[in-house]
Scaffold this motif. Structure first.
Motif, PDB file in Angstrom:
ATOM      1  N   SER A 281      55.868  12.992 -65.864  1.00  0.00           N
ATOM      2  CA  SER A 281      56.294  14.412 -65.867  1.00  0.00           C
ATOM      3  C   SER A 281      55.231  15.117 -64.814  1.00  0.00           C
ATOM      4  N   ILE A 282      55.718  16.294 -64.414  1.00  0.00           N
ATOM      5  CA  ILE A 282      55.162  17.058 -63.702  1.00  0.00           C
ATOM      6  C   ILE A 282      55.412  18.532 -64.401  1.00  0.00           C
ATOM      7  N   TYR A 283      54.211  19.083 -64.795  1.00  0.00           N
ATOM      8  CA  TYR A 283      54.306  20.401 -65.327  1.00  0.00           C
ATOM      9  C   TYR A 283      53.938  21.386 -64.603  1.00  0.00           C
ATOM     10  N   GLY A 284      54.885  22.280 -64.204  1.00  0.00           N
ATOM     11  CA  GLY A 284      54.529  23.257 -63.121  1.00  0.00           C
ATOM     12  C   GLY A 284      56.027  23.959 -62.804  1.00  0.00           C
ATOM     13  N   HIS A 285      55.834  25.399 -62.019  1.00  0.00           N
ATOM     14  CA  HIS A 285      56.965  26.015 -61.643  1.00  0.00           C
ATOM     15  C   HIS A 285      57.505  25.208 -60.346  1.00  0.00           C
ATOM     16  N   ALA A 286      58.941  24.993 -60.280  1.00  0.00           N
ATOM     17  CA  ALA A 286      59.641  24.301 -59.423  1.00  0.00           C
ATOM     18  C   ALA A 286      59.121  24.529 -57.861  1.00  0.00           C
ATOM     19  N   MET A 287      58.723  26.103 -57.725  1.00  0.00           N
ATOM     20  CA  MET A 287      58.324  26.275 -56.281  1.00  0.00           C
ATOM     21  C   MET A 287      56.920  26.113 -55.991  1.00  0.00           C
ATOM     22  N   ASP A 288      56.129  25.670 -56.811  1.00  0.00           N
ATOM     23  CA  ASP A 288      54.811  25.345 -56.752  1.00  0.00           C
ATOM     24  C   ASP A 288      54.600  23.905 -56.439  1.00  0.00           C
TER      25      ASP A 288
END
Length: 360
Positions: free
Chosen positions: A121-128
């Motif tokens: 997975s990737i944790y982070g805001h979509a635009m980042d």
């Protein structure tokens, strides 16, 4: 002459179709007689499933990027009298997936169940989140499922013997979330792919049982392996289930044709309520999912994630901080249709109650 050849080809196709139809009506083998391929087998759900499958008598083909962990796993299983082999493979590479199938057939002459489990997975805001990280995650989480599905279906069709294709989806595969937007998008793709090929294979009466696994939040190293754009360490909060429940669902589907298996009532409720009351669930997610996807400690650096290289292996559990359940009654209920129906009715009643309270 050309027309005669065409008719002969049609005749052959019909004969093969009849054979496939008859074979598709056969029963799946018991695990004691199965060869089972498991991707992502070096940790978490894959590791738990490999151990449980071996204990139930299956021959295990374990695949992952972490070769040292796979060696340890095979050695462990063989020391207990089980039969296993491993394949070092990056399932985001099509040629590596073919290699897994080749090793399985070379070692055991076949495989009976293929489990597409590998994921990160990737944790982070979509635009980042960078596009390169997004593409890499789709290679692992989505394209690996496509590669594995094609290899498995061809194998089962060529053999003309019923086999199981089991794709591991997600709680977020039917309903989007915050912070893990890229992961949700990839799992949406997995769910859509699985449902589509299931219908195509059923229409042609191919000898393939296709199951989609819907895990809720599971206590695995998923959070430690994830690529984090957060300042705090990713972690599951709220209700978290043990990986053995996912393994139990996978292995049940390996022996019994099942369309879907949900791990935890939360997974079924999330999907149901998200479909019936999308705006209400939007609001709930916006308030609940931000604080329950991280721990109160600094996030691990990006280079320690397992997005672009193998993560640490031989750990079934993670470092999650939620309410770790001992099991899932919902998994047990799904093995018995009547109980499962009663549970679904109960969830529907809860949903209606939520709407009534909201109107008041």
């Amino acid at each position: 002459m050309g027309r005669k050849q065409d008719l002969e080809v049609v005749g052959l196709d019909k004969a093969k179709q009849r054979q496939l139809t008859e074979n598709s009506k056969g029963r799946l083998k018991e695990l004691t007689n199965q060869v089972i391929v498991i991707t992502g087998a070096s940790s978490g759900i894959g590791l738990t499933t490999a151990r449980m499958a071996a204990a139930k008598g299956a021959k295990v083909v374990a695949a992952a990027r972490n070769e040292e962990a796979l060696k340890q796993l095979v050695k462990e299983l063989e020391s207990k009298g089980h039969t296993a082999t491993y394949v070092k493979a990056d399932v985001g590479r099509e040629e590596d997936v073919y290699k897994i199938a080749e090793v399985a057939t070379q070692e055991f002459g076949r495989f009976d169940t293929w489990v597409n489990n590998a994921g990160v997975s990737i944790y982070g805001h979509a635009m980042d989140v960078s596009i390169s990280d997004m593409k890499r995650m789709f290679d692992t989480n989505f394209w690996s499922v496509v590669y594995g599905s094609k290899v498995a279906v061809k194998h089962f069709k060529d053999r003309g013997v019923p086999g199981s294709l089991i794709n591991v989806g997600s709680l977020f595969g039917g309903r989007g979330t915050v912070i893990q937007s890229t992961y949700a998008a990839a799992k949406f793709a997995v769910h859509g792919w699985t449902e589509s090929i299931r219908m195509e294979l059923e229409k042609e009466q191919a000898p393939v049982s296709v199951t989609l696994i819907h895990p809720g939040r599971i206590d695995t190293p998923y959070n430690e392996h994830a690529r984090s754009y957060l300042t705090k360490q990713p972690s599951h909060g709220g209700m978290v289930y043990p990986p053995k429940e996912v393994a139990e669902a996978i292995l049940f589907a390996a022996e019994n044709p099942k369309r879907d298996m949900y791990i935890g009532g939360q997974a079924k409720a999330f999907e149901l309520l998200g479909t019936l009351f999308p705006r209400l669930i939007d609001r709930i997610i916006e308030g609940y999912m931000y604080p329950t996807q991280h721990d109160n400690r600094p996030s691990k650096p990006a280079e320690e994630s397992a997005l672009h290289h193998a993560g640490y292996g031989m750990h079934e559990r993670g470092t999650n901080v939620g309410w770790i359940r001992s099991g899932s009654m919902y998994v047990s209920a799904q093995k018995y249709p009547i109980i499962s129906t009663i549970a679904a009715v109960g969830l529907g009643a809860i949903a209606v109650g939520m709407v009534r309270r909201k109107k008041k």
